[in-house]
Design a protein around this motif. Structure first.
Motif, PDB file in Angstrom:
ATOM      1  N   PHE A 262       1.337  -9.831  13.630  1.00  0.00           N
ATOM      2  CA  PHE A 262       2.752 -10.149  13.630  1.00  0.00           C
ATOM      3  C   PHE A 262       3.399  -9.636  14.902  1.00  0.00           C
ATOM      4  CE2 PHE A 262       1.260  -9.498   9.318  1.00  0.00           C
ATOM      5  CZ  PHE A 262       1.576 -10.712   8.739  1.00  0.00           C
ATOM      6  N   VAL A 394       6.624  -2.406  15.067  1.00  0.00           N
ATOM      7  CA  VAL A 394       7.012  -1.983  13.716  1.00  0.00           C
ATOM      8  C   VAL A 394       5.991  -2.447  12.675  1.00  0.00           C
ATOM      9  CG1 VAL A 394       8.736  -2.246  11.885  1.00  0.00           C
ATOM     10  CG2 VAL A 394       9.462  -1.872  14.244  1.00  0.00           C
ATOM     11  N   LEU A 395       5.674  -3.738  12.707  1.00  0.00           N
ATOM     12  CA  LEU A 395       4.873  -4.300  11.619  1.00  0.00           C
ATOM     13  C   LEU A 395       3.385  -4.015  11.776  1.00  0.00           C
ATOM     14  CD1 LEU A 395       6.672  -7.760  11.300  1.00  0.00           C
ATOM     15  CD2 LEU A 395       7.064  -5.712   9.927  1.00  0.00           C
ATOM     16  N   MET A 396       2.930  -3.914  13.014  1.00  0.00           N
ATOM     17  CA  MET A 396       1.497  -3.714  13.229  1.00  0.00           C
ATOM     18  C   MET A 396       1.152  -2.261  13.528  1.00  0.00           C
ATOM     19  SD  MET A 396       0.303  -6.693  12.770  1.00  0.00           S
ATOM     20  CE  MET A 396      -1.396  -6.525  13.330  1.00  0.00           C
ATOM     21  N   SER A 398       3.504   0.458  13.538  1.00  0.00           N
ATOM     22  CA  SER A 398       4.365   1.484  12.949  1.00  0.00           C
ATOM     23  C   SER A 398       4.655   2.582  13.969  1.00  0.00           C
ATOM     24  CB  SER A 398       3.707   2.080  11.703  1.00  0.00           C
ATOM     25  OG  SER A 398       4.610   2.949  11.059  1.00  0.00           O
ATOM     26  N   PHE A 400       7.578   3.779  16.500  1.00  0.00           N
ATOM     27  CA  PHE A 400       8.970   3.606  16.932  1.00  0.00           C
ATOM     28  C   PHE A 400       9.670   4.950  16.879  1.00  0.00           C
ATOM     29  CE2 PHE A 400       8.201   1.886  12.608  1.00  0.00           C
ATOM     30  CZ  PHE A 400       8.762   2.911  11.860  1.00  0.00           C
ATOM     31  N   GLN A 405      12.841   5.262  11.293  1.00  0.00           N
ATOM     32  CA  GLN A 405      12.197   5.304   9.984  1.00  0.00           C
ATOM     33  C   GLN A 405      13.207   5.694   8.908  1.00  0.00           C
ATOM     34  OE1 GLN A 405       8.389   7.020   9.911  1.00  0.00           O
ATOM     35  NE2 GLN A 405       8.341   7.320   7.730  1.00  0.00           N
ATOM     36  N   ARG A 409      14.057   3.446   5.752  1.00  0.00           N
ATOM     37  CA  ARG A 409      13.900   3.989   4.398  1.00  0.00           C
ATOM     38  C   ARG A 409      15.206   3.904   3.630  1.00  0.00           C
ATOM     39  NH1 ARG A 409       9.680   7.542   3.307  1.00  0.00           N
ATOM     40  NH2 ARG A 409       7.803   6.567   4.114  1.00  0.00           N
TER      41      ARG A 409
ATOM     42  N   GLN B  73       2.242   2.319  -2.288  1.00  0.00           N
ATOM     43  CA  GLN B  73       2.802   2.789  -1.017  1.00  0.00           C
ATOM     44  C   GLN B  73       1.829   3.743  -0.324  1.00  0.00           C
ATOM     45  OE1 GLN B  73       6.790   4.519  -1.089  1.00  0.00           O
ATOM     46  NE2 GLN B  73       6.462   5.187   1.023  1.00  0.00           N
ATOM     47  N   PRO B 184       5.779  11.803   7.784  1.00  0.00           N
ATOM     48  CA  PRO B 184       5.002  10.709   7.211  1.00  0.00           C
ATOM     49  C   PRO B 184       5.225   9.395   7.955  1.00  0.00           C
ATOM     50  CG  PRO B 184       6.106  11.927   5.495  1.00  0.00           C
ATOM     51  CD  PRO B 184       6.652  12.420   6.798  1.00  0.00           C
ATOM     52  N   ARG B 185       4.188   8.629   8.031  1.00  0.00           N
ATOM     53  CA  ARG B 185       4.257   7.352   8.751  1.00  0.00           C
ATOM     54  C   ARG B 185       4.979   6.311   7.906  1.00  0.00           C
ATOM     55  NH1 ARG B 185      -1.932   6.712   9.315  1.00  0.00           N
ATOM     56  NH2 ARG B 185      -1.609   8.955   9.439  1.00  0.00           N
ATOM     57  N   TYR B 186       5.439   5.286   8.613  1.00  0.00           N
ATOM     58  CA  TYR B 186       6.037   4.134   7.942  1.00  0.00           C
ATOM     59  C   TYR B 186       4.909   3.120   7.834  1.00  0.00           C
ATOM     60  CZ  TYR B 186       9.641   0.600   7.048  1.00  0.00           C
ATOM     61  OH  TYR B 186      10.447  -0.354   6.488  1.00  0.00           O
ATOM     62  N   PRO B 187       4.625   2.627   6.641  1.00  0.00           N
ATOM     63  CA  PRO B 187       3.470   1.733   6.520  1.00  0.00           C
ATOM     64  C   PRO B 187       3.617   0.494   7.403  1.00  0.00           C
ATOM     65  CG  PRO B 187       4.383   2.261   4.362  1.00  0.00           C
ATOM     66  CD  PRO B 187       5.333   2.801   5.369  1.00  0.00           C
ATOM     67  N   THR B 188       2.543   0.093   7.997  1.00  0.00           N
ATOM     68  CA  THR B 188       2.568  -1.156   8.760  1.00  0.00           C
ATOM     69  C   THR B 188       2.492  -2.307   7.767  1.00  0.00           C
ATOM     70  OG1 THR B 188       0.182  -1.330   8.915  1.00  0.00           O
ATOM     71  CG2 THR B 188       1.291  -0.094  10.654  1.00  0.00           C
ATOM     72  N   LEU B 189       2.861  -3.481   8.247  1.00  0.00           N
ATOM     73  CA  LEU B 189       2.804  -4.644   7.363  1.00  0.00           C
ATOM     74  C   LEU B 189       1.352  -4.920   6.972  1.00  0.00           C
ATOM     75  CD1 LEU B 189       4.544  -6.732   6.041  1.00  0.00           C
ATOM     76  CD2 LEU B 189       4.071  -8.241   7.938  1.00  0.00           C
ATOM     77  N   LYS B 190       0.482  -4.684   7.945  1.00  0.00           N
ATOM     78  CA  LYS B 190      -0.942  -4.863   7.674  1.00  0.00           C
ATOM     79  C   LYS B 190      -1.353  -3.942   6.533  1.00  0.00           C
ATOM     80  CE  LYS B 190      -5.003  -4.673  10.512  1.00  0.00           C
ATOM     81  NZ  LYS B 190      -5.419  -4.062  11.773  1.00  0.00           N
ATOM     82  N   ILE B 192       0.583  -2.789   4.215  1.00  0.00           N
ATOM     83  CA  ILE B 192       1.174  -3.263   2.964  1.00  0.00           C
ATOM     84  C   ILE B 192       0.340  -4.403   2.382  1.00  0.00           C
ATOM     85  CG2 ILE B 192       3.214  -4.404   1.967  1.00  0.00           C
ATOM     86  CD1 ILE B 192       4.886  -2.883   4.110  1.00  0.00           C
ATOM     87  N   MET B 193      -0.094  -5.294   3.277  1.00  0.00           N
ATOM     88  CA  MET B 193      -0.909  -6.432   2.830  1.00  0.00           C
ATOM     89  C   MET B 193      -2.239  -5.942   2.254  1.00  0.00           C
ATOM     90  SD  MET B 193       0.837  -9.162   3.631  1.00  0.00           S
ATOM     91  CE  MET B 193       1.598 -10.194   4.855  1.00  0.00           C
ATOM     92  N   LYS B 196      -2.409  -4.332  -1.225  1.00  0.00           N
ATOM     93  CA  LYS B 196      -2.437  -5.198  -2.403  1.00  0.00           C
ATOM     94  C   LYS B 196      -3.865  -5.438  -2.874  1.00  0.00           C
ATOM     95  CE  LYS B 196       1.800  -7.587  -1.107  1.00  0.00           C
ATOM     96  NZ  LYS B 196       2.307  -8.731  -0.347  1.00  0.00           N
TER      97      LYS B 196
END
Lengths: 682, 261, 328
Positions: A262, A394-396, A398, A400, A405, A409, B73, B184-190, B192-193, B196
């Protein structure tokens, strides 16, 4: 005698011209093809719908120079140079008609007038080139970076123009041209050569003719290999401009299970249009001159970014093509070039845009204020690139600034970036008699105070002022109360498309559930997002800004600003209200609607307004460095001498309030326009 | 290194606390999060695994169906698999029974390290991980702000009263995380996917082989008599008068009324 | 008399903790109300003088384990000794302070005894001879009353400062009963390599119990000295608002707020801070907020528990002196 001149006078063997022309065209086409081929590494972009509208835009920008003329000094000079060249090209075409098709056009009054026009055009072009030279090499404005090509291009054009006039002068003297008065520049120049013999003149003339021809043909061939490429790239780039509402971002389809990556980290993940943008950038620097990040000494220049992507793209694209389709000459050449700079092809292939080409600091420095895009004559789209890069981070990755964050959140857990408990969202409206949708089921108008209006004490006062105005105008309206969530603008502009979509979908669902059709909001970010982003997810609402609605109410006489406010007011244009939504007039009309108020404009206003620093999600990020955008903008506002800095955006208001405190200007107030109106009707 | 992280799903820190008609804490309209201290533990486990370049992180929690979200999460952050201990018989338990259930589940796993938060922000008890350590007969180091794994032992910095202790302990051990241990890290979209698709096992009484009298209200050692809300927050008190009286009054109030000094 | 109420007499470096006195004084009341004896349990090494001090608090017995292995607190060592004592003497209740040691030791002992424990209690009631504990939950947004119906001993850790001052309640010439310390060679599994006292360096913002913070009202970086003086007295961290950081008076790492650190100390003293939402977002979960600002309209007063409307340059030195006097 019919006024005319002999075409190819004194030029035996001029047929060679066609051969030279053919070679030149060949070089030109080869160059253009390379652009085309490179673009193949990009992803699809669409941008082919509504060709008529696209073409009209190209014609108006090319011949009208609208964007270019926004900056008068270089703009007018370029306009002159451009039209000089158009006229000269027309003249050349006429010559070709006569010489090659035998049409007798170059005679009579037409010939004379054309000659005059050509002379004037040529002279004007010479003056323009001289001014460009002076600007670039003597005045040296910050926004211009100079490389050898800039000099070559100017010299080459100058050379063609000068040799053209010399040619004319030699011919006038040698043939004792009876119509020389119609070519005044040539005539004046010809006096220099009056003493020469005809034979000498003919030799000079012949030599000059060939030199002129070669330089003109060389110029043509050189176009694709130099900055002159903008002559064709800019119209093409303008043709493929976005026809969607300003600031539209492409949504990511999270349902698509195939998609594993992404955003953009590698140059080939851009669309071909995004890549074309970088080619079309001709380094004029208008973007940089208007970039609040650059001007506040952040490590971001829109021009620098575009150019950096281009340089990387030009080296990497042939390598990619080679890798995709076997060996090719450009690939080899690129590899050699890469090797020459001490990098191996493999290293280039490994390079990420993020970090290797553009620093992360630069990526986060952008406030998405759109000033760059508004100014760019080539209609380069910078912001979607920044957001693509942010999406990747952000999406790949994380990766930033840590403050982000917290904002993410908070938006996730409490539906607002400050993280105030969501159950407190309607507290501001307690005791105001404002119904919620849940209470009354439906209303003509939904008032959307946004997170700022609902939670921030300063901006709550604005929301209260709007309520007061709406109530006194007898409008039937309601709020969503605790059902409202952050619109998602900051999340989206910070690259968190996933969070944005979940917020957007929840809001759309809630509003659809109440059959909401019309929304008024105090926040331009909410406005822009709900009006332009939400339709991408099935949320079609009529969204207006409170300044528009209030102006309408004033015009309809439903509210009457009667109380005299003896005050000088300056109005700060919010980026998302102005540049994004072209709402420049309503706020100003509102200021003027208050008796006694005088509007004192800032130098940077409307399209050139200077961002307060809070756009693009930067509201939630710390602004590092000595120079702060909010302080700079406050200083600009203070320099008008106004006693009130009027705003129409909660983020701008926050920033101006902070700025005035920073400047210790206790006598100057920052106020939202709704507050000014509410005071005036009270 | 195999690491088990015990985590609890709690109300969001901003959640409005209300009582339901039966006098219990209402969970209506409440947003849930991973207990922030447990999230530090998840993050630390992931960092240890990343530093060592190998290992497994298993997130374990007790709760209802909703608790799956918290475990997902943790999986999105990077945990390898998750275990949800769910059974109607667990209802009405206390910190002792929670430790009993966790111990029973973890006993069956391979592990080198057990991590948890030093306290949960909902009940604020700070008991379960320590009780768990006792049942499993493992050493514990609580309230840790820095953790280094060194072969078969860890060196932890722990906060005591007025002093920071550097404590060394051999593995396996139980460590509880304090704020400051990490971000703590913020989860990546990857992430999150992928989460699942990762394994989330649900185990109940039967799977764990637990005795019904040892869990739930039957096994609990404590009982909540009642819940109460504090009186509505008073308007802030502006201390009137002149110096030095105002300062002295402030100090007195902080000590005697607010009891924070 | 059956069982007995035991107080864990926590000491550090041969000094009893303040909460110990509070527990002993309250313990006497509990013992009387439930008709039991009161005993103190003292674990440590080289605590010669302490029994005499404890005796002033109306205890009937002092169980004492004075052993070099107990010189430094260890979960294993203390748990073993305490649990064995409980096993042997069967008290009906055991109270500890909710301190770093109490928090670490109590759950371990409770689990070893398979009994109930209420931590961080702020009130203790006695209903029909049974202890009922009030403990804050959800960060004080609610309270639970908890009891331990059958398991014994009833255990609780009590938050310092909640039971009232620890005044001596008379010497009953307690019997001092030594406890056996039989710790095997590897029974203490943790090794304290070093202890770093928090004397010099200031506490980290996010970990601080008390934060003294300054904003635009500080006017000049030099004035932060006033905050530091106060912080020194309180053992507090010093924070700043964004305005103060933007002005270049403090470094960004000390910024409290949305784009700085999020903190939730027990006590937050905001000096010259107007209280913009960006600041509140970072500190509003503090337990007790004090605002000192000369502008009575300042937003910070809306969230403050206590406020002084006055010139902070006059207030701070006096306040520092007052705290110094109180803590002396």
């Amino acid at each position: 005698m019919v006024p005319q001149r002999e075409i190819y006078w004194n030029i035996p063997g001029h047929v060679l011209l066609y051969l030279i022309f053919a070679v030149s065209v060949l070089f030109f086409c080869r160059g253009v093809y390379q652009y085309y081929k490179r673009l193949q590494v990009g992803r699809p972009a669409g941008r082919k719908e509504r060709p008529g509208e696209r073409m009209r835009g190209v014609l108006s920008q090319v011949f009208g120079h609208g964007r270019i003329l926004r900056d008068y000094y270089p703009g007018i000079m370029h306009f002159i140079l451009f039209w000089g060249f158009v006229i000269m090209t027309f003249g050349t075409a006429m010559v070709a008609l006569e010489a090659d098709l035998g049409l007798p056009v170059m005679r009579g009054a037409f010939y004379l007038w054309l000659s005059l026009f050509l002379d004037v055009a040529g002279l004007a072009a010479i003056i323009a080139i001289a001014v460009f030279w002076f600007r670039r090499y003597v005045q040296r404005p910050d926004r211009l970076d100079t490389v050898a090509d800039d000099g070559y291009s100017l010299l080459l054009i100058m050379f063609i123009l000068v040799t053209g006039f010399l040619l004319e002068a030699f011919r006038i003297v040698a043939t004792a041209d009876p119509w020389a008065a119609w070519t005044p520049v040539g005539l004046v120049l010809s006096y220099l050569f009056a003493g020469l013999g005809v034979e000498d003149l003919k030799i000079f003339h012949r030599i000059t003719w060939w030199v002129h021809l070669f330089s003109a043909m060389g110029f043509f061939a050189y176009i694709p290999y130099s900055k002159l490429s903008h002559i064709f790239l800019m119209p093409i780039n303008i043709y493929f401009r976005s026809l969607e509402p300003k600031g539209t971002l492409q949504p990511i389809n999270f349902e698509d299970e195939e998609q594993e990556s992404f955003g953009v980290a590698n140059v080939e993940e851009f669309t071909w249009k995004q890549l074309l943008d970088t080619e079309a950038c001709t380094r004029c620097g208008r973007c940089q001159d208007n970039c609040p990040a650059y001007l506040s000494k952040k490590p971001l220049s829109p021009k620098g970014m575009t150019q950096d992507i281009k340089s990387h793209y030009r080296v990497k694209a042939p390598l990619l093509l080679a890798a995709r389709g076997g060996a090719n000459a450009e690939g080899d050449k690129s590899r050699q070039e890469a090797a020459a700079t001490g990098e191996t092809a493999a290293a280039v292939m490994e390079q990420s845009l993020i970090g290797d080409v553009i620093s992360e600091e630069a990526i986060w420095a952008c406030t998405t204020c759109r000033s760059c895009q508004e100014q760019c004559p080539a209609m380069v789209e910078h912001i979607d690139k920044i957001i693509d890069l942010r999406r990747n981070l952000v999406l790949m990755e994380s990766r930033f600034p840590s403050e982000m964050q917290l904002a993410f959140r908070n938006m996730e857990n409490n539906g607002n970036p400050w993280g105030v408990g969501w159950a407190k969202r309607a507290d501001w409206a307690q005791d105001l008699g404002v119904p919620t949708m849940a209470e009354i089921g439906q209303a003509d108008l939904l008032f959307w105070p946004g997170c700022a209006g609902a939670f921030d004490d300063r901006n709550k006062k604005v929301a209260v002022a709007v309520v007061k105005i709406l109530q006194s105008a007898g409008i039937n309206f309601a709020i969503l109360g605790t059902e409202e969530k952050c619109c998602g603008d900051s999340a989206r502009r910070l690259g968190n498309e996933y969070l944005f979509q979940s917020l957007a979908q929840e809001n759309i669902e809630t509003m659809k559930g109440y059959g909401v059709t019309k929304i008024v909001t105090t926040c331009p970010h909410c406005l822009n997002t709900m009006a332009k982003d939400y339709p991408q997810f099935g949320g079609h609402f009529e969204v207006i800004h409170h300044t528009q609605l209030i102006l309408e109410l004033v015009r309809q006489g439903k509210i009457k600003p009667a109380r005299f406010l003896d005050s000088a007011v300056t109005y700060h244009d919010s980026c998302y209200l102005g540049r994004y939504n072209d709402i420049y007039l309503a706020p100003r009309e509102l200021v003027k609607a208050i008796p006694g108020v005088t509007l004192k404009e800032m130098e940077r206003r409307e399209e050139r307004s200077f961002c307060c620093g809070a756009g693009g999600g930067r509201m939630w990020l710390e602004e590092h460095g000595e120079e702060k955008m909010y302080v700079m903008r406050t200083e600009q506002a203070l320099s008008t001498g106004a006693a009130v800095v009027a705003t129409a955006c909660p983020f701008c208001l926050t920033m101006m309030v902070d700025g005035l405190k920073f400047k210790e200007q206790e006598g100057v107030q920052a106020m939202d326009l709704a507050e000014l109106i509410a005071q005036s009707i009270a | 290194m195999k690491i088990v992280v015990c985590l609890k799903q709690t109300f969001d820190t901003e959640a409005k606390i209300q009582l339901d008609p039966s006098g219990k804490i209402s969970n209506e309209n409440v947003q849930y999060i991973i207990n922030p201290y447990d999230e530090f533990a998840v993050e630390e486990a992931l960092r240890i695994k990343e530093r060592l370049g190998q290992g497994e992180v298993v997130a374990v929690s007790i709760g209802g169906a909703k608790t799956e979200e918290a475990l997902r999460q943790a999986l999105a952050m990077g945990a390898d698999r998750a275990v949800l201990l769910q059974d109607a018989a667990f209802e009405g338990g206390d910190w002792h029974t929670a430790a009993v259930i966790l111990a029973q589940a973890i006993r069956g796993m391979e592990f080198d390290l057990i991590l948890g938060g030093q306290v949960a922000i909902d009940d604020g008890a700070a008991q379960v991980t320590t009780r768990l350590a006792e049942i499993l007969d493992l050493p514990q180091v609580n309230v840790v702000t820095k953790l280094d794994v060194d072969g078969r032992k860890v060196v932890a910095q722990r906060e005591g009263d007025g002093a920071t202790e550097v404590v060394e302990v051999a593995l396996p051990a139980v460590i509880t995380a304090q704020k400051g241990l990490n971000e703590p890290r913020y989860p990546t979209l990857k992430g999150i996917m992928q989460a699942k698709k990762k394994e989330l096992k649900i185990l109940g009484m039967a799977d764990l082989g637990l005795d019904p009298t040892s869990v739930g209200s039957a096994g609990a050692r404590t009982r909540v008599q009642s819940y109460a809300l504090p009186p509505a927050r008073k308007e802030g008190k502006i201390i009137g008068g002149e110096l030095p009286g105002t300062a002295a009054e402030l100090v007195r109030l902080l000590r005697e009324e607010a009891k924070v000094i | 008399m059956t069982g007995g109420v035991w107080i864990f007499a926590e000491q550090r470096d041969g000094q009893l903790r303040k909460v110990t006195y509070e527990l002993l004084a309250a313990g006497r009341r509990f013992a009387d109300a439930t008709g039991q004896e009161l005993a103190a349990v003292l674990l440590g090494s080289g605590m010669a003088g302490l029994t005499g001090e404890i005796a002033q608090y109306g205890v009937d017995k002092v169980y004492m384990a004075d052993h070099q292995d107990l010189g430094t607190y260890s979960t294993d060592g203390y748990t073993t000794v305490l649990a064995e004592a409980i096993q042997r003497y069967q008290p009906s209740a055991l109270f500890l302070g909710h301190t770093a040691i109490g928090k670490d030791l109590a759950p371990r002992v409770a689990e070893r005894m398979k009994t109930g424990l209420c931590t961080d209690c702020t009130a203790v009631d006695i209903q029909e001879g049974r202890f009922v504990f009030t403990r804050p939950i959800y960060a004080g947004k609610a309270f639970a009353k908890v009891e331990c119906p059958t398991a014994r001993p009833v255990m609780a850790t009590i938050r310092p400062n909640v039971l009232g001052a620890g005044q001596p309640t008379g010497n009953r010439n307690p019997q001092v009963i030594p406890l056996a310390v039989n710790l095997g060679p590897n029974s203490i599994r943790t090794l304290v390599r070093e202890m770093v006292k928090k004397a010099g360096g200031r506490v980290e913002l996010t970990e601080a119990d008390i934060i003294v913070s300054g904003g635009r009202g500080m006017k000049d970086p030099a004035n932060f000295k006033l905050l530091e003086d106060l912080a020194d007295v309180l053992g507090a961290a010093v924070g700043a608002s964004r305005a103060a950081v933007d002005a270049g008076w403090r470094e960004h790492q000390y910024q409290v707020g949305q784009t700085g650190k999020t903190v939730s100390p027990t006590l937050y003293i905001a000096c010259g801070i107007s209280g913009a939402i960006q600041h509140l977002a970072g500190m509003s979960s503090s337990k007790c907020i004090v605002a000192i600002n000369k502008d009575p309209e300042a937003n910070i007063f809306k969230v403050a528990d206590y406020g002084i409307v006055d010139d902070l340059f006059r207030v701070l030195p006096v306040l520092t002196e007052e705290f110094k006097r109180m803590l002396a």
